[in-house]
Motif scaffolding. Sequence first.
Motif, PDB file in Angstrom:
ATOM      1  N   THR A  54       0.816  -1.219   0.000  1.00 38.08           N
ATOM      2  CA  THR A  54       0.000   0.000   0.000  1.00 38.08           C
ATOM      3  C   THR A  54       0.848   1.267   0.000  1.00 38.08           C
ATOM      4  O   THR A  54       0.350   2.332  -0.345  1.00 38.08           O
ATOM      5  CB  THR A  54      -0.971   0.021   1.199  1.00 38.08           C
ATOM      6  OG1 THR A  54      -0.228  -0.049   2.415  1.00 38.08           O
ATOM      7  CG2 THR A  54      -1.968  -1.121   1.120  1.00 38.08           C
ATOM      8  N   LYS A  57       5.566   2.512  -4.228  1.00 32.01           N
ATOM      9  CA  LYS A  57       5.259   3.334  -5.409  1.00 32.01           C
ATOM     10  C   LYS A  57       5.179   2.497  -6.687  1.00 32.01           C
ATOM     11  O   LYS A  57       4.428   2.821  -7.602  1.00 32.01           O
ATOM     12  CB  LYS A  57       6.294   4.438  -5.558  1.00 32.01           C
ATOM     13  CG  LYS A  57       6.306   5.385  -4.378  1.00 32.01           C
ATOM     14  CD  LYS A  57       6.233   6.804  -4.832  1.00 32.01           C
ATOM     15  CE  LYS A  57       6.379   7.768  -3.693  1.00 32.01           C
ATOM     16  NZ  LYS A  57       5.186   8.009  -2.958  1.00 32.01           N
ATOM     17  N   SER A  60       1.591   0.559  -6.132  1.00 38.82           N
ATOM     18  CA  SER A  60       0.434   1.460  -6.092  1.00 38.82           C
ATOM     19  C   SER A  60       0.566   2.553  -7.150  1.00 38.82           C
ATOM     20  O   SER A  60       0.587   3.735  -6.849  1.00 38.82           O
ATOM     21  CB  SER A  60       0.303   2.073  -4.696  1.00 38.82           C
ATOM     22  OG  SER A  60       0.071   1.076  -3.748  1.00 38.82           O
ATOM     23  N   ASN A  61       0.627   2.131  -8.408  1.00 38.81           N
ATOM     24  CA  ASN A  61       0.797   3.078  -9.507  1.00 38.81           C
ATOM     25  C   ASN A  61      -0.553   3.429 -10.139  1.00 38.81           C
ATOM     26  O   ASN A  61      -1.587   2.883  -9.772  1.00 38.81           O
ATOM     27  CB  ASN A  61       1.763   2.518 -10.553  1.00 38.81           C
ATOM     28  CG  ASN A  61       1.279   1.206 -11.132  1.00 38.81           C
ATOM     29  OD1 ASN A  61       0.095   1.001 -11.351  1.00 38.81           O
ATOM     30  ND2 ASN A  61       2.205   0.291 -11.374  1.00 38.81           N
ATOM     31  N   LEU A  62      -0.555   4.345 -11.083  1.00 35.96           N
ATOM     32  CA  LEU A  62      -1.784   4.820 -11.715  1.00 35.96           C
ATOM     33  C   LEU A  62      -2.543   3.694 -12.415  1.00 35.96           C
ATOM     34  O   LEU A  62      -3.760   3.580 -12.273  1.00 35.96           O
ATOM     35  CB  LEU A  62      -1.468   5.951 -12.705  1.00 35.96           C
ATOM     36  CG  LEU A  62      -2.683   6.548 -13.417  1.00 35.96           C
ATOM     37  CD1 LEU A  62      -3.639   7.172 -12.410  1.00 35.96           C
ATOM     38  CD2 LEU A  62      -2.236   7.570 -14.444  1.00 35.96           C
ATOM     39  N   GLY A  64      -2.540   0.521 -11.737  1.00 32.50           N
ATOM     40  CA  GLY A  64      -3.136  -0.318 -10.708  1.00 32.50           C
ATOM     41  C   GLY A  64      -4.367   0.314 -10.093  1.00 32.50           C
ATOM     42  O   GLY A  64      -5.363  -0.369  -9.823  1.00 32.50           O
ATOM     43  N   LYS A  65      -4.324   1.619  -9.885  1.00 32.62           N
ATOM     44  CA  LYS A  65      -5.472   2.321  -9.301  1.00 32.62           C
ATOM     45  C   LYS A  65      -6.654   2.343 -10.257  1.00 32.62           C
ATOM     46  O   LYS A  65      -7.803   2.161  -9.839  1.00 32.62           O
ATOM     47  CB  LYS A  65      -5.066   3.736  -8.892  1.00 32.62           C
ATOM     48  CG  LYS A  65      -4.140   3.728  -7.687  1.00 32.62           C
ATOM     49  CD  LYS A  65      -3.650   5.109  -7.343  1.00 32.62           C
ATOM     50  CE  LYS A  65      -2.668   5.011  -6.176  1.00 32.62           C
ATOM     51  NZ  LYS A  65      -2.095   6.280  -5.812  1.00 32.62           N
ATOM     52  N   ALA A  68      -8.079  -1.161 -10.297  1.00 34.08           N
ATOM     53  CA  ALA A  68      -8.820  -1.407  -9.058  1.00 34.08           C
ATOM     54  C   ALA A  68     -10.198  -0.760  -9.114  1.00 34.08           C
ATOM     55  O   ALA A  68     -11.200  -1.364  -8.707  1.00 34.08           O
ATOM     56  CB  ALA A  68      -8.040  -0.881  -7.860  1.00 34.08           C
ATOM     57  N   PHE A  69     -10.267   0.443  -9.638  1.00 34.84           N
ATOM     58  CA  PHE A  69     -11.549   1.141  -9.742  1.00 34.84           C
ATOM     59  C   PHE A  69     -12.476   0.442 -10.729  1.00 34.84           C
ATOM     60  O   PHE A  69     -13.635   0.164 -10.421  1.00 34.84           O
ATOM     61  CB  PHE A  69     -11.324   2.601 -10.162  1.00 34.84           C
ATOM     62  CG  PHE A  69     -12.605   3.348 -10.373  1.00 34.84           C
ATOM     63  CD1 PHE A  69     -13.340   3.789  -9.282  1.00 34.84           C
ATOM     64  CD2 PHE A  69     -13.071   3.593 -11.648  1.00 34.84           C
ATOM     65  CE1 PHE A  69     -14.532   4.472  -9.472  1.00 34.84           C
ATOM     66  CE2 PHE A  69     -14.263   4.279 -11.845  1.00 34.84           C
ATOM     67  CZ  PHE A  69     -14.991   4.724 -10.755  1.00 34.84           C
ATOM     68  N   ASP A  74      -9.260  -5.385  -5.078  1.00 31.60           N
ATOM     69  CA  ASP A  74      -8.427  -5.047  -3.934  1.00 31.60           C
ATOM     70  C   ASP A  74      -7.159  -5.905  -4.001  1.00 31.60           C
ATOM     71  O   ASP A  74      -7.017  -6.891  -3.284  1.00 31.60           O
ATOM     72  CB  ASP A  74      -9.187  -5.294  -2.630  1.00 31.60           C
ATOM     73  CG  ASP A  74      -8.463  -4.759  -1.414  1.00 31.60           C
ATOM     74  OD1 ASP A  74      -7.268  -4.385  -1.538  1.00 31.60           O
ATOM     75  OD2 ASP A  74      -9.065  -4.716  -0.332  1.00 31.60           O
ATOM     76  N   ARG A 104     -13.048  -5.097  -3.435  1.00 35.45           N
ATOM     77  CA  ARG A 104     -12.984  -4.016  -2.453  1.00 35.45           C
ATOM     78  C   ARG A 104     -14.248  -4.057  -1.601  1.00 35.45           C
ATOM     79  O   ARG A 104     -15.312  -4.365  -2.077  1.00 35.45           O
ATOM     80  CB  ARG A 104     -12.893  -2.649  -3.128  1.00 35.45           C
ATOM     81  CG  ARG A 104     -11.518  -2.354  -3.650  1.00 35.45           C
ATOM     82  CD  ARG A 104     -11.434  -0.960  -4.214  1.00 35.45           C
ATOM     83  NE  ARG A 104     -12.172  -0.963  -5.473  1.00 35.45           N
ATOM     84  CZ  ARG A 104     -12.909   0.045  -5.906  1.00 35.45           C
ATOM     85  NH1 ARG A 104     -13.031   1.128  -5.202  1.00 35.45           N
ATOM     86  NH2 ARG A 104     -13.540  -0.017  -7.055  1.00 35.45           N
TER      87      ARG A 104
END
Length: 105
Positions: A54, A57, A60-62, A64-65, A68-69, A74, A104
């Motif tokens: 978490t 860097k 938890s990159n762009l 991956g985000k 995830a969205f 998760d 998530r």
Amino acid sequence: MIAACGLYCGACRKYLAGKCPGCHENDKALWCKIRKCVRQQGFRTCAGCCKDVTVCKTYSNLIGKVFAFLFNSDRPACIHYIKEHGEEAFAEEMTKRKCQTMRRK
């Protein structure tokens, strides 16, 4: 069957259709910084690293985000599950759930 980032390839449509060999065998996945980092460190997944994903860097990159969205994923929960229970237990759990990732909450 488990990708470097903790996704379970065994439930992936592309993998099941024979269109992808999975994260570790996919020579076209050179763009994946997580896979590259895991390989350089000599791990199979990020669960082998002592760093918390978490705050990592690379993890938890762009991309991956966004992933995830879009997929209600998760991935950090997947890595934490692997750290706690092991890869085999994670693969069994994902097979039972019939999904690539933990959702998530």
